[in-house]
Design an enzyme around this catalytic site. Structure first.
Site, short mmCIF file in Angstrom:
data_model
loop_
_atom_site.label_atom_id
_atom_site.label_comp_id
_atom_site.label_asym_id
_atom_site.label_seq_id
_atom_site.Cartn_x
_atom_site.Cartn_y
_atom_site.Cartn_z
N CYS A 3 3.86 15.37 -44.00
CA CYS A 3 5.23 14.95 -44.32
C CYS A 3 6.19 15.43 -43.23
CB CYS A 3 5.65 15.53 -45.67
SG CYS A 3 5.82 17.32 -45.68
N CYS A 6 6.22 19.11 -42.44
CA CYS A 6 5.12 19.56 -41.56
C CYS A 6 5.52 19.38 -40.09
CB CYS A 6 3.86 18.74 -41.82
SG CYS A 6 3.18 18.90 -43.46
N ASP A 405 21.95 -8.65 -12.15
CA ASP A 405 21.88 -8.84 -10.71
C ASP A 405 21.51 -10.31 -10.48
OD1 ASP A 405 21.50 -8.26 -7.89
OD2 ASP A 405 19.35 -8.36 -8.33
N ASP A 608 16.36 -5.83 -10.37
CA ASP A 608 14.97 -5.72 -9.91
C ASP A 608 14.84 -5.03 -8.56
OD1 ASP A 608 16.03 -7.74 -8.24
OD2 ASP A 608 14.04 -8.61 -7.98
N ASP A 612 19.78 -1.86 -7.15
CA ASP A 612 20.21 -1.92 -8.55
C ASP A 612 19.96 -0.61 -9.28
OD1 ASP A 612 20.92 -4.66 -8.37
OD2 ASP A 612 18.81 -5.20 -8.59
#
Length: 723
Positions: A3, A6, A405, A608, A612
Site C-alpha cells: 500500500c 509501505c 521551430d 529538433d 533549439d
C-alpha cells in the site's frame, strides 16, 4: 510493498542513508529511484530497505520466466486459500436454499488455521516490520483485524468444548485473507497488463545475429556483435542492431518502435533501428550500436524511468497515507470501546472494529496514480511518444501555447528543387546540365538537384574539370563549353547579365526560396541559361498538427531563424496567422520569447536542432523530434519518435486523459473509505463484506487506469482519441 504507507516507509528508510539526496518509490512498478552522492553503495540501500521490513535488489530487466514464476506462486496461494475457505462459507451460501448445515467447530479451526498463519503469514511479517519501524500499513490492518476474529473464535470454541452452538467467526478471518489475496492477484495481473508496452518492446530484440566475418556468414549471440560488424538480415527477420544499410533494398516495419503504421523504405546509406521488422529484401548492415546503447534499449529505459518516477499529485497522497493507518487504528479502537461500553456487546464491538480495520486498507490510494501513469506512458510509447519526465505528463494538459521551430520540425528539414526555369524553355536540358555539375557532391542543394533529375528520369551528361568554388558554387566543362552554377554574387563577379531571368529570381526570393543561377560560356562570352530555386517543403502533417492544436484550445506559434519571406510562405501553407510568426531569430531570441510566454501561462516548445536546446529546456514542456539532434532530445521532457508534428496534440491529449484517470482513481479510493469506514463503525458492514469492498477498491482503480489502453492517437487516423 502492499500500500501507499509501505512505499512511504521505504522512501523514508532510503532517505536516511547518508549521502542519499533523493528517493522516490513507486508502488505499481515496485521500484525505487535513488539520487545519491558518489560512494553510496547499492548494498547500503538494500540494507536500509531490509531494516524497514522489506526486500530489495539492484534493478535488472525482468525475464519472462521470473515473471511467470512469481505469478505462479501468487496463483497457487490464492487457490489454496479458496479451497480451504470454501467449506467455511458453504453453510452461509446454502442457507437461502433452505439447507441448514454447519461444520463442527474443530473442523472449522483446522481449515481456518493454515489460511490464517500459512497463507496469511505475509501480513504478520510485514505488519510486524511496520510496528518495529513505528509505522503502519495495510498488512498491519489485515493482521490485526483477522487475528481479532480468529482469536475470538478460538476463545469461544474452547469455552464451549466444541459445541455446535458456539458463536464462531473463522469464516470471517479466512474470507478476509482470501479476498485480500484475490485482490493482490488481480492487482498484479492488471499491473502486468499495464507494463505490456515495455515487455512488447523488450521482445523485439532478437537473441542472435547473422554476422559476416572473413567473408563467411555466422550466426552468433547478440552479445557477441560489436560496433563495426557487418550484419546480414534476411526477409521477414527482425533487425538485431542499429546501423546503416550497405547493400540491399527493403521495407521495414517500425510500428512498435515509432508508432509509424506504414513500412519505411530502406536502401544503401539509410539508418535502420534494431527491433524493426525487415520486409521483402535482403539487407547488409554496418553496426553502429548494440546492447544498452541501441535505440530500442534507450526507449525501454526512458519508459521505465518515466513509470518509476512519482507524479506531483502523488505527493499529496503520500502525505495522506502517512497519517492514514494510525488514524484508522484509532477509529477501530474507538469503535470497539464505543460498542462495548455503550451496548455491552463486546463480540459485536470486536467484529465492527475488525470491519473498520479491513475496509480501510489504503491499497487503492497507493495504486491510483502510478497505475494511471504506467498505462498512460505505455500507450504513449506505442504511439511513438516517449515521456521522459512524469511531471511533464501532468503539466502538458495545462498547455495554452506551443511554439514550433521551423526547419526539421514543421518542414522536412532538407531542401528540394521547387523551380527549374530555362531561358530557352528547355527545362530538362537545364536540369540535366545542373545534375552533371553536381555528380558526386554531398552538398544539400546538390542532392536536391540529383533527386529531382532522378525523379524525372533525366540522365546527366558526363562533364569534365568539375570543381567546387568555395563560397560561390561549382564549375565544369560540357565539351568545349565552360559551365557554372552558383549564387548571384558569383554571377555578378563574372560579369554575367542576369536581367532576362531576374523577375523569376525576385518571385522565388519573395516566396522564401534560395536561387542558384546556371550560366554557360560557348566561346562568345558568358550567357545565363536559367535558374534553379530551392525550398524546404512543409511536412505533409504540419497543417493538420496546427489545426489539431487549435481544436483542443492550444495556440500554435512559429519561431524561426529563417528569413521573414520564407517563414511567412510556410505559415500561409499550414494555416498560421501573421501574428503567430516570429522570423530571423537567434537562439537567444527564441529563449527570450519562450521565457516571456512561460510567464503568462504554461508553454511548450517543439524543436529538433542544437539551437533549439535552450528554448526546449526553458519551456514548461519541451518536445523534441526524434529525427533531430541528441542534444535536443536530452533537453526535452517528451520525445516524438517519428517526425510527425501531430504527435504534439496527441501528447497533450494523453496527458489530459491520464491526469483525468488519476483524479477519478483518487476520487473512488477516497470515496470507498469515506463511505465504508463510517458504515463499518456503525455496525452495518460484516468483515467479509468489508474485505470484498477493500479488494474491489484496489481492482477498480487499476482497471479504470487500464481503460487508457483504448486510447487512439490522432496521428494514426486523423480522429480524436477514444476514452
Amino acid at each position: 510493498m502492499t500500500c501507499a504507507s509501505c512505499a512511504a516507509r521505504v522512501e523514508r528508510a532510503l532517505r536516511k542513508v547518508e549521502g542519499v539526496r533523493e528517493a522516490s518509490v513507486n508502488l505499481a512498478t515496485e521500484t525505487a529511484t535513488v539520487v545519491a552522492e558518489a560512494g553510496v553503495s547499492t548494498d547500503a540501500l538494500v540494507q536500509a530497505v531490509e531494516r524497514a521490513g522489506y526486500g530489495a535488489r539492484r534493478h535488472v530487466e525482468a525475464t519472462p520466466s521470473a515473471a511467470a514464476s512469481s505469478a505462479g506462486h501468487e496463483t497457487r496461494s490464492l487457490w489454496w486459500a479458496v479451497l480451504l475457505t470454501l467449506p467455511l462459507v458453504a453453510p452461509m451460501l446454502l442457507m437461502p436454499f433452505g439447507v441448514h448445515w454447519a461444520l463442527p467447530g474443530w473442523v472449522q479451526w483446522l481449515l481456518a488455521t493454515p489460511v490464517q498463519f500459512w497463507l496469511g503469514a505475509r501480513f504478520y511479517r510485514a505488519g510486524f516490520a511496520a510496528l518495529r519501524a513505528r509505522s503502519g500499513n495495510m498488512d498491519l490492518l489485515v493482521a490485526l483485524g483477522t487475528s481479532a476474529a480468529y482469536g475470538l473464535s478460538v476463545y469461544h470454541l474452547l469455552q464451549s468444548n466444541g459445541q455446535h452452538d458456539a458463536p464462531l467467526y473463522f469464516e470471517s478471518s479466512a474470507v478476509v485473507i482470501t479476498l485480500v489475496l484475490l485482490g493482490k492477484w488481480l492487482e498484479a495481473r492488471a499491473r502486468r497488463e499495464a507494463g505490456e508496452a515495455i515487455r512488447a518492446l523488450q521482445t523485439l530484440r532478437p537473441e542472435t545475429a547473422r554476422v559476416v566475418r572473413a567473408g563467411v556468414e555466422t550466426q552468433v549471440p547478440i552479445e557477441a556483435v560489436s560496433v563495426g560488424d557487418e550484419v546480414v538480415v534476411l526477409p521477414g527477420e527482425r533487425i538485431p542492431v542499429d546501423g546503416v544499410v550497405l547493400e540491399g533494398r527493403s521495407q521495414c516495419d517500425e510500428s512498435l518502435l515509432s508508432g509509424e503504421s506504414l513500412p519505411v523504405p530502406k536502401g544503401p546509406g539509410d539508418r535502420v533501428t534494431g527491433g524493426a521488422l525487415n520486409g521483402e529484401g535482403r539487407l547488409r548492415i554496418r553496426t553502429h550500436a548494440v546492447g544498452a546503447e541501441s535505440v530500442l534499449a534507450q526507449i525501454v529505459r526512458l519508459v521505465e524511468d518515466a513509470q518509476a518516477r512519482k507524479a506531483p499529485v502523488q505527493r499529496i497522497v503520500d502525505k495522506v497515507s502517512a497519517v492514514f493507518v494510525p488514524v484508522v487504528v484509532a477509529l477501530a479502537v474507538l469503535t470497539l470501546l464505543g460498542w462495548g461500553l455503550l451496548r455491552g456487546d463486546w463480540t459485536q464491538a470486536l467484529l465492527n472494529a475488525v470491519a473498520v480495520l479491513v475496509i480501510a486498507c489504503p491499497c487503492a490510494l497507493g495504486l491510483a496514480t502510478p497505475a494511471a501513469v504506467m498505462a498512460g506512458t505505455g500507450v504513449a510509447a506505442r504511439a511513438g511518444i516517449l515521456i521522459r519526465d512524469v511531471e511533464a505528463l501532468e503539466t502538458a494538459r495545462r498547455l495554452r501555447t506551443v511554439a514550433f521551430d521551423k526547419t526539421g520540425t514543421l518542414t522536412v528539414g532538407r531542401p528540394v528543387l521547387m523551380q527549374c526555369r530555362a531561358l530557352d524553355g528547355d527545362e530538362e536540358a537545364l536540369l540535366a546540365l545542373a545534375a552533371g555539375l553536381q555528380q558526386g557532391s554531398e552538398h544539400p542543394l546538390a542532392r536536391a538537384v540529383l533527386d529531382a533529375a532522378r525523379a524525372r528520369g533525366i540522365t546527366a551528361p558526363a562533364l569534365t574539370d568539375i570543381a567546387a568554388v568555395a563560397g560561390r558554387g561549382v564549375q565544369g566543362r560540357n565539351g568545349p563549353h565552360r559551365v557554372v552554377l552558383g549564387h548571384g554574387r558569383w554571377m555578378a563577379e563574372l560579369g554575367i547579365d542576369m536581367t532576362p531571368v531576374q523577375p523569376w529570381a525576385d518571385a522565388a526570393a519573395q516566396s522564401g526560396q534560395t536561387v542558384s543561377w546556371l550560366a554557360e560560356d560557348a566561346g562568345q562570352g558568358w550567357r545565363v541559361r536559367g535558374l534553379l530555386a530551392f525550398g524546404d517543403v512543409p511536412r505533409p502533417q504540419s497543417a493538420q498538427a496546427i489545426a489539431a492544436l487549435r481544436a483542443i484550445g492550444v495556440q500554435p506559434l512559429l519561431l524561426s531563424g529563417d528569413s521573414i519571406a520564407a517563414v511567412r510562405a510556410l505559415a500561409a501553407q499550414i494555416g498560421l496567422a501573421e501574428h503567430e510568426v516570429h522570423a530571423e531569430l537567434l537562439p537567444e531570441d527564441k529563449l527570450r520569447i519562450i521565457r516571456a510566454l512561460a510567464a503568462q501561462g504554461v508553454t511548450g516548445m517543439v524543436g529538433d536542432g542544437l539551437n533549439d536546446a535552450p528554448a526546449l529546456a526553458a519551456a514548461q514542456v519541451g518536445f523534441a523530434m526524434g529525427s533531430g539532434t541528441e542534444v535536443a532530445m536530452h533537453a526535452a521532457a517528451i520525445t516524438l519518435m517519428r517526425p510527425d508534428p501531430r504527435l504534439v496534440a496527441d501528447a497533450i491529449d494523453i496527458s489530459r486523459r491520464c491526469v483525468g484517470k488519476i483524479h477519478q482513481n483518487l476520487f473512488w479510493a477516497f470515496l470507498y473509505n469515506v463511505i465504508g469506514i463510517p458504515l463499518a463503525a456503525a455496525g452495518m458492514l460484516d468483515p467479509m463484506i468489508a474485505g470484498a469492498a477493500m479488494a474491489l477498491s484496489s481492482v477498480s482503480v487499476v482497471s479504470n487506469a487500464l481503460l487508457l489502453r483504448r486510447w487512439t492517437p490522432r496521428a494514426h487516423d486523423g480522429l480524436s482519441g477514444n476514452d
